[in-house]
Enzyme design. Sequence first.
Site, short mmCIF file in Angstrom:
data_model
loop_
_atom_site.label_atom_id
_atom_site.label_comp_id
_atom_site.label_asym_id
_atom_site.label_seq_id
_atom_site.Cartn_x
_atom_site.Cartn_y
_atom_site.Cartn_z
CB ALA A 70 -0.97 0.19 0.96
CB CYS A 71 2.22 3.47 -2.05
SG CYS A 71 1.15 3.53 -3.16
CB ALA A 72 -0.36 8.29 -0.62
CG LEU A 99 -3.65 6.64 4.29
CD1 LEU A 99 -4.32 5.55 5.53
CD2 LEU A 99 -2.65 7.22 4.98
#
Length: 129
Positions: A70-72, A99
Site C-alpha cells: 500500500a501507499c497513498a 491510504l
Amino acid sequence: MTHVDLPAAREACPTSSQKLLADGALLVDVREADEVAACGFAGCAVMHLPLSQFEARFAEIPRDREVILACASGDRSLKATYFLLYQGYTKVTNMKHGLARWVARGFPITGTAAAVTAGGCGCGWGTCC
C-alpha cells in the site's frame, strides 16, 4: 536478458483488504518516512519499507505470508507489487486507492487524516484522491 511473463497483479480495495488482514496478511507500506509520520495505517500488522529502499530491502518481506502492498494512492505500491512478482513472490496484493481510500472509509490510522485528504501525502503529485 530473458523475458519473464508475470501474472497480472492482484488488487483489492481497502475494504476488501480488511478480510485479508484479519486472516493474517501483512500490510507493507511503501511510502516514505515523512508520509508515515504524518498519517499511517493502524489496526493491523504493518511493515514500513519505503519504495526508495525497496530494491535493497525487499527480502525482508516474508514469502510464506499473504502481503498487501500500500501507499497513498495505490500507484507506487503497484510498482512494488510487480517488483515482488518478478522476484518470485506469489502471495502479494496491491491495495487499490491506498491510504486515501482507507481514510475515506474510516479505517484506523495513526497521525492525522488531514495529511492525506489535504493532498499532503508526499507523493509529489499534489493530491492523491
